[in-house]
Design an enzyme around this catalytic site. Sequence first.
Site, PDB file in Angstrom:
ATOM      1  N   GLY A  17       0.757  -1.248   0.000  1.00 61.78           N
ATOM      2  CA  GLY A  17       0.000   0.000   0.000  1.00 61.78           C
ATOM      3  C   GLY A  17       0.781   1.288   0.000  1.00 61.78           C
ATOM      4  N   MET A  95      -4.821  -6.371  -6.981  1.00 63.02           N
ATOM      5  CA  MET A  95      -4.401  -7.368  -7.984  1.00 63.02           C
ATOM      6  C   MET A  95      -5.498  -8.326  -8.434  1.00 63.02           C
ATOM      7  SD  MET A  95      -1.551  -6.090  -8.352  1.00 63.02           S
ATOM      8  CE  MET A  95      -0.550  -7.149  -9.384  1.00 63.02           C
ATOM      9  N   ILE A  97      -8.603  -9.018 -10.963  1.00 68.27           N
ATOM     10  CA  ILE A  97      -9.220  -8.475 -12.183  1.00 68.27           C
ATOM     11  C   ILE A  97     -10.723  -8.347 -11.942  1.00 68.27           C
ATOM     12  CG2 ILE A  97      -9.698  -8.918 -14.623  1.00 68.27           C
ATOM     13  CD1 ILE A  97      -6.928 -10.155 -14.832  1.00 68.27           C
ATOM     14  N   ASN A 112      -6.871   3.860 -11.655  1.00 67.09           N
ATOM     15  CA  ASN A 112      -5.851   2.841 -11.381  1.00 67.09           C
ATOM     16  C   ASN A 112      -4.481   3.386 -11.728  1.00 67.09           C
ATOM     17  OD1 ASN A 112      -4.755   0.202 -10.806  1.00 67.09           O
ATOM     18  ND2 ASN A 112      -4.589  -0.132 -13.029  1.00 67.09           N
ATOM     19  N   HIS A 114      -0.772   2.031 -13.085  1.00 65.91           N
ATOM     20  CA  HIS A 114      -0.145   0.864 -13.719  1.00 65.91           C
ATOM     21  C   HIS A 114       1.331   1.174 -13.964  1.00 65.91           C
ATOM     22  CE1 HIS A 114       0.037  -2.797 -16.093  1.00 65.91           C
ATOM     23  NE2 HIS A 114       0.759  -2.124 -16.985  1.00 65.91           N
ATOM     24  N   GLU A 148     -11.896  -3.107 -20.404  1.00 64.76           N
ATOM     25  CA  GLU A 148     -10.650  -3.658 -20.967  1.00 64.76           C
ATOM     26  C   GLU A 148      -9.521  -3.433 -19.973  1.00 64.76           C
ATOM     27  OE1 GLU A 148     -11.762  -5.613 -23.878  1.00 64.76           O
ATOM     28  OE2 GLU A 148      -9.586  -5.314 -23.783  1.00 64.76           O
ATOM     29  N   LEU A 149      -8.779  -4.488 -19.622  1.00 67.04           N
ATOM     30  CA  LEU A 149      -7.714  -4.387 -18.635  1.00 67.04           C
ATOM     31  C   LEU A 149      -6.649  -3.365 -19.034  1.00 67.04           C
ATOM     32  CD1 LEU A 149      -6.569  -5.659 -15.960  1.00 67.04           C
ATOM     33  CD2 LEU A 149      -5.142  -7.111 -17.464  1.00 67.04           C
ATOM     34  N   ASP A 150      -6.329  -2.434 -18.123  1.00 67.42           N
ATOM     35  CA  ASP A 150      -5.262  -1.437 -18.336  1.00 67.42           C
ATOM     36  C   ASP A 150      -5.453  -0.655 -19.626  1.00 67.42           C
ATOM     37  OD1 ASP A 150      -2.876  -3.868 -17.063  1.00 67.42           O
ATOM     38  OD2 ASP A 150      -4.109  -2.390 -15.997  1.00 67.42           O
ATOM     39  N   GLU A 179       5.489   6.956  -9.241  1.00 69.46           N
ATOM     40  CA  GLU A 179       4.078   6.646  -8.980  1.00 69.46           C
ATOM     41  C   GLU A 179       3.577   7.454  -7.783  1.00 69.46           C
ATOM     42  OE1 GLU A 179       4.827   1.946  -9.931  1.00 69.46           O
ATOM     43  OE2 GLU A 179       3.027   2.452  -8.766  1.00 69.46           O
TER      44      GLU A 179
HETATM   45  C1  GRF Z   1       2.717  -0.582  -7.850  1.00 70.54           C
HETATM   46  O1  GRF Z   1       3.894  -0.629  -8.608  1.00 70.54           O
HETATM   47  C2  GRF Z   1       1.533  -0.411  -8.767  1.00 70.54           C
HETATM   48  O2  GRF Z   1       1.811   0.315  -9.958  1.00 70.54           O
HETATM   49  C3  GRF Z   1       1.221  -1.819  -9.122  1.00 70.54           C
HETATM   50  O3  GRF Z   1       1.412  -2.555  -7.938  1.00 70.54           O
HETATM   51  C4  GRF Z   1       2.419  -1.895  -7.153  1.00 70.54           C
HETATM   52  C5  GRF Z   1       1.788  -1.693  -5.798  1.00 70.54           C
HETATM   53  O4  GRF Z   1       2.612  -1.117  -4.928  1.00 70.54           O
HETATM   54  N1  GRF Z   1      -0.126  -2.008  -9.635  1.00 70.54           N
HETATM   55  P1  GRF Z   1       2.042  -0.590  -3.504  1.00 70.54           P
HETATM   56  O5  GRF Z   1       1.204  -1.697  -2.880  1.00 70.54           O
HETATM   57  O6  GRF Z   1       1.223   0.638  -3.767  1.00 70.54           O
HETATM   58  O7  GRF Z   1       3.285  -0.310  -2.726  1.00 70.54           O
END
Ligand code: GRF
Length: 194
Positions: A17, A95, A97, A112, A114, A148-150, A179
């Site tokens: 997280g 994680m 779908i 989301n 990615h 559609e995924l991503d 991120e």
């Molecule tokens: C991140 O790299 C995100 O892009 C991907 O999963 C990872 C999760 O990291 N979907 P965290 O749980 O937010 O540290």
Amino acid sequence: MVSNGPKRVAILVSGGGSNMVKLVESMTGDHPARAVLVGSNDHGAGGLKRAEEMGVPTFAVDHRPFGKDRAAFEAELIRHLDAARPDILCLAGFMRILTPTFINHYAGRMLNIHPSLLPKYKGLHTHARALEAGDSEAGCTVHEVTAELDDGPILGQARVPVVPDDTPETLAARVLAEEHKLYPAMLRKFAEAL
Ligand code: GRF
């Protein structure tokens, strides 16, 4: 109907997280939104503990007992989420779908993050694939979630260089740092426009 006052944000995580923490930390002061709930498909997810430490209510629905019955799992997720009346739902390292039924329930208000420069490398193992392809840059994308995924409309991207001797782990760490800046910035913009 969208809330008057601060927009209500729920966040779904499956792991540690770190993105969720950055989102929650960003929603203070004159930010147009507030975190109201953090949920997970894993009772043991590190992100739940971190959310509790930040004073955000949490819940967990273990997907495993539902087996292939995605609809029943998602109905339980929706029951918990909608009790908090979220205006916006953020997936942050979630994680599972999700089916079109779930996605349509939050249509136009689910985001989301990615870890690739979409539309490149949808799905998993994005950093290993970027290295295998010999890419000179990598990055991350915040997008609206569609069936559609991503594949949903892109709100923003951040780029990082791929350096010699990079491994999927070293590249992932460099992308994750981006991120943590991109997701809060895109959430703020999205909430302001809602
Ligand atoms: C991140 O790299 C995100 O892009 C991907 O999963 C990872 C999760 O990291 N979907 P965290 O749980 O937010 O540290």
